[in-house]
Design an enzyme around this catalytic site. Sequence first.
Site, PDB file in Angstrom:
ATOM      1  N   TYR A  51     -81.066  36.026   3.130  1.00 40.61           N
ATOM      2  CA  TYR A  51     -81.612  37.328   3.498  1.00 40.61           C
ATOM      3  C   TYR A  51     -81.563  38.327   2.343  1.00 40.61           C
ATOM      4  O   TYR A  51     -80.586  38.405   1.615  1.00 40.61           O
ATOM      5  CB  TYR A  51     -80.858  37.914   4.689  1.00 40.61           C
ATOM      6  CG  TYR A  51     -81.033  37.167   5.990  1.00 40.61           C
ATOM      7  CD1 TYR A  51     -82.026  36.209   6.152  1.00 40.61           C
ATOM      8  CD2 TYR A  51     -80.200  37.416   7.077  1.00 40.61           C
ATOM      9  CE1 TYR A  51     -82.180  35.521   7.346  1.00 40.61           C
ATOM     10  CE2 TYR A  51     -80.344  36.742   8.275  1.00 40.61           C
ATOM     11  CZ  TYR A  51     -81.327  35.795   8.408  1.00 40.61           C
ATOM     12  OH  TYR A  51     -81.471  35.115   9.582  1.00 40.61           O
ATOM     13  N   HIS A 120     -79.065  26.727   8.615  1.00 45.13           N
ATOM     14  CA  HIS A 120     -80.212  27.595   8.875  1.00 45.13           C
ATOM     15  C   HIS A 120     -81.415  26.828   9.409  1.00 45.13           C
ATOM     16  O   HIS A 120     -82.123  27.312  10.305  1.00 45.13           O
ATOM     17  CB  HIS A 120     -80.580  28.322   7.580  1.00 45.13           C
ATOM     18  CG  HIS A 120     -81.214  29.648   7.791  1.00 45.13           C
ATOM     19  ND1 HIS A 120     -81.173  30.653   6.861  1.00 45.13           N
ATOM     20  CD2 HIS A 120     -81.928  30.152   8.826  1.00 45.13           C
ATOM     21  CE1 HIS A 120     -81.813  31.720   7.310  1.00 45.13           C
ATOM     22  NE2 HIS A 120     -82.290  31.432   8.497  1.00 45.13           N
ATOM     23  N   PRO A 200     -85.062  39.007  19.582  1.00 44.35           N
ATOM     24  CA  PRO A 200     -85.095  39.067  21.050  1.00 44.35           C
ATOM     25  C   PRO A 200     -86.066  40.104  21.588  1.00 44.35           C
ATOM     26  O   PRO A 200     -86.342  40.112  22.788  1.00 44.35           O
ATOM     27  CB  PRO A 200     -83.649  39.426  21.412  1.00 44.35           C
ATOM     28  CG  PRO A 200     -83.159  40.212  20.243  1.00 44.35           C
ATOM     29  CD  PRO A 200     -83.793  39.545  19.047  1.00 44.35           C
ATOM     30  N   GLY A 202     -89.198  40.394  20.160  1.00 46.29           N
ATOM     31  CA  GLY A 202     -90.499  40.012  19.621  1.00 46.29           C
ATOM     32  C   GLY A 202     -90.830  40.694  18.315  1.00 46.29           C
ATOM     33  O   GLY A 202     -91.959  41.128  18.094  1.00 46.29           O
ATOM     34  N   GLY A 204     -89.932  43.531  17.349  1.00 50.69           N
ATOM     35  CA  GLY A 204     -90.226  44.931  17.595  1.00 50.69           C
ATOM     36  C   GLY A 204     -91.382  45.182  18.537  1.00 50.69           C
ATOM     37  O   GLY A 204     -91.537  46.299  19.053  1.00 50.69           O
ATOM     38  N   PHE A 205     -92.194  44.175  18.794  1.00 54.34           N
ATOM     39  CA  PHE A 205     -93.367  44.360  19.645  1.00 54.34           C
ATOM     40  C   PHE A 205     -92.948  44.817  21.044  1.00 54.34           C
ATOM     41  O   PHE A 205     -93.577  45.693  21.662  1.00 54.34           O
ATOM     42  CB  PHE A 205     -94.155  43.055  19.747  1.00 54.34           C
ATOM     43  CG  PHE A 205     -95.640  43.241  19.618  1.00 54.34           C
ATOM     44  CD1 PHE A 205     -96.293  44.306  20.227  1.00 54.34           C
ATOM     45  CD2 PHE A 205     -96.414  42.352  18.889  1.00 54.34           C
ATOM     46  CE1 PHE A 205     -97.668  44.478  20.106  1.00 54.34           C
ATOM     47  CE2 PHE A 205     -97.788  42.511  18.762  1.00 54.34           C
ATOM     48  CZ  PHE A 205     -98.409  43.577  19.375  1.00 54.34           C
TER      49      PHE A 205
END
Length: 317
Positions: A51, A120, A200, A202, A204-205
């Site tokens: 990351y 990962h 969880p 989406g 931010g959707f």
Amino acid sequence: MVGKRKLGSQGLEVSGIGLGTMMMPDTEDSAETIRGALDLGVTMFDTADLYGDFVSGQFGGNEKTVGRALRGRRDEAIVATKFGVTHGQGPKGDPAYIKKSVDASLYSLGLDYIDLYYQHRPDPNTPIEETVGTLADLVQQGKIRYIGLSEAPADLIRRAHAVHPLSAVQTEYSLWSREVEDDVLPALKELGIGLVPYSPLGRGFLTGQIKTFDDLPADDYRRYYERFQGDNFAKNVAVVALIEQLAAEKEVTPAQLGLAWLLAQGEQIVPIPGTKRLERVRENLGALKIELSADDLAEIERISPKGVAAGGRFGAF
């Protein structure tokens, strides 16, 4: 006080909702968000050796951000990180690579041990038994405490768990992405392994905050994802509008409704929504207080059934 949940049967206990740190820049604001989350009762913090700033191509560095933020408060936190995604070489899981990776992560985090260490992505060139056997050795050495896999299929999970008990499996899971319900979630429930859903909401959707494509900043990685593009975007916004309506009826936010739905899918589920802002952490934790009735769950299923999201989970970078 944030409710606790158990991941696996080896003794790992964490806050009912964790914090994903993948998109956090290396700033004091990020550190304040992490420390503020601790103050609110969050104990689980998720990172990975990969990351960093994906848009600019600067991979890595996020572990250092997390480690600095937790300095002086180590005993309050459960730190999860991951190894095995490489730059252009495919997933890795051979013993030499794992040993090098864990030492590098311990150094970056500034820790003596890692609480939860995930592979990962599965390595197609290394038997999972060999990978997990090496991780089991690291448990014996005290470098890690608990073992996890990420984005692994059910058959691989079963083989891995037979070598050493897994505490958690991380994969995408939300009202948008429910593939895990086919085989993985039933296997985890059978074996007593925890599930840690990433994205969880989406990406931010499902917060209801994204109404048009232009709501995404020019350098936002989500612009490359299928669900945020063209006709897919329009179809998905329409579904989110229905979720927003139901959330308003229950006097909660869409994000809280989406997280409460996830939490209702099993006691061993601990979502890790990612955010840079402490007010969002506070909002997300409100989901732990929401009780969904059978009628609520049926209505959510009606407006957002499995497979409702238009477009694939990922996109081309």
